[in-house]
Design a protein around this motif. Sequence first.
Motif, PDB file in Angstrom:
ATOM      1  N   ASP A  84       0.807  -1.221   0.000  1.00 28.16           N
ATOM      2  CA  ASP A  84       0.000   0.000   0.000  1.00 28.16           C
ATOM      3  C   ASP A  84       0.843   1.275   0.000  1.00 28.16           C
ATOM      4  N   ARG A  85       2.006   1.217   0.623  1.00 33.40           N
ATOM      5  CA  ARG A  85       2.848   2.414   0.722  1.00 33.40           C
ATOM      6  C   ARG A  85       3.410   2.837  -0.631  1.00 33.40           C
ATOM      7  N   ASN A  86       3.461   1.940  -1.588  1.00 37.11           N
ATOM      8  CA  ASN A  86       4.029   2.244  -2.906  1.00 37.11           C
ATOM      9  C   ASN A  86       2.993   2.640  -3.942  1.00 37.11           C
ATOM     10  N   GLN A  87       1.743   2.384  -3.682  1.00 39.25           N
ATOM     11  CA  GLN A  87       0.722   2.528  -4.709  1.00 39.25           C
ATOM     12  C   GLN A  87       0.619   3.942  -5.264  1.00 39.25           C
ATOM     13  N   GLU A  88       0.656   4.936  -4.416  1.00 47.97           N
ATOM     14  CA  GLU A  88       0.540   6.313  -4.885  1.00 47.97           C
ATOM     15  C   GLU A  88       1.735   6.704  -5.754  1.00 47.97           C
ATOM     16  N   ALA A  89       2.932   6.317  -5.345  1.00 51.79           N
ATOM     17  CA  ALA A  89       4.134   6.660  -6.112  1.00 51.79           C
ATOM     18  C   ALA A  89       4.145   5.954  -7.464  1.00 51.79           C
ATOM     19  N   VAL A  90       3.751   4.687  -7.491  1.00 50.24           N
ATOM     20  CA  VAL A  90       3.710   3.942  -8.756  1.00 50.24           C
ATOM     21  C   VAL A  90       2.671   4.560  -9.685  1.00 50.24           C
ATOM     22  N   ALA A  91       1.528   4.910  -9.141  1.00 52.65           N
ATOM     23  CA  ALA A  91       0.481   5.540  -9.953  1.00 52.65           C
ATOM     24  C   ALA A  91       0.956   6.884 -10.495  1.00 52.65           C
ATOM     25  N   ALA A  92       1.625   7.675  -9.673  1.00 53.09           N
ATOM     26  CA  ALA A  92       2.115   8.986 -10.099  1.00 53.09           C
ATOM     27  C   ALA A  92       3.160   8.863 -11.211  1.00 53.09           C
ATOM     28  N   ALA A  93       3.902   7.770 -11.212  1.00 54.85           N
ATOM     29  CA  ALA A  93       4.929   7.551 -12.233  1.00 54.85           C
ATOM     30  C   ALA A  93       4.349   6.956 -13.517  1.00 54.85           C
ATOM     31  N   GLY A  94       3.050   6.684 -13.524  1.00 49.23           N
ATOM     32  CA  GLY A  94       2.409   6.133 -14.711  1.00 49.23           C
ATOM     33  C   GLY A  94       2.399   4.620 -14.756  1.00 49.23           C
ATOM     34  N   GLY A  95       2.702   3.997 -13.626  1.00 50.96           N
ATOM     35  CA  GLY A  95       2.784   2.539 -13.580  1.00 50.96           C
ATOM     36  C   GLY A  95       1.471   1.829 -13.816  1.00 50.96           C
ATOM     37  N   VAL A  96       0.393   2.375 -13.320  1.00 49.17           N
ATOM     38  CA  VAL A  96      -0.906   1.724 -13.490  1.00 49.17           C
ATOM     39  C   VAL A  96      -1.305   1.751 -14.966  1.00 49.17           C
ATOM     40  N   GLN A  97      -1.163   2.915 -15.600  1.00 49.99           N
ATOM     41  CA  GLN A  97      -1.498   3.022 -17.009  1.00 49.99           C
ATOM     42  C   GLN A  97      -0.610   2.111 -17.858  1.00 49.99           C
ATOM     43  N   ALA A  98       0.657   2.006 -17.477  1.00 46.64           N
ATOM     44  CA  ALA A  98       1.572   1.146 -18.225  1.00 46.64           C
ATOM     45  C   ALA A  98       1.156  -0.311 -18.120  1.00 46.64           C
ATOM     46  N   LEU A  99       0.735  -0.741 -16.932  1.00 41.54           N
ATOM     47  CA  LEU A  99       0.301  -2.129 -16.758  1.00 41.54           C
ATOM     48  C   LEU A  99      -1.002  -2.401 -17.512  1.00 41.54           C
ATOM     49  N   VAL A 100      -1.909  -1.446 -17.517  1.00 35.39           N
ATOM     50  CA  VAL A 100      -3.158  -1.614 -18.265  1.00 35.39           C
ATOM     51  C   VAL A 100      -2.853  -1.724 -19.762  1.00 35.39           C
TER      52      VAL A 100
END
Length: 68
Positions: free
Chosen positions: A35-51
Amino acid sequence: QEASALEALVQLTHSPRDGVRKEAACALWKLLSDDRNQEAVAAAGGVQALVALARFCSNASPGLQERA
């Protein structure tokens, strides 16, 4: 430094090499599991990249599909 490392990892999900994309997706997935990493990964575009990678994976190798 952390943000730039995450951004580099996100960029690796766009690599032309299947193995590199697979390892990058796995690393992002592991980071998102905390949970502590989720905001940083999302801010770096990680969620969009995985999708985007998951959408691409419908025609990719089973290993890359699983990682995405």
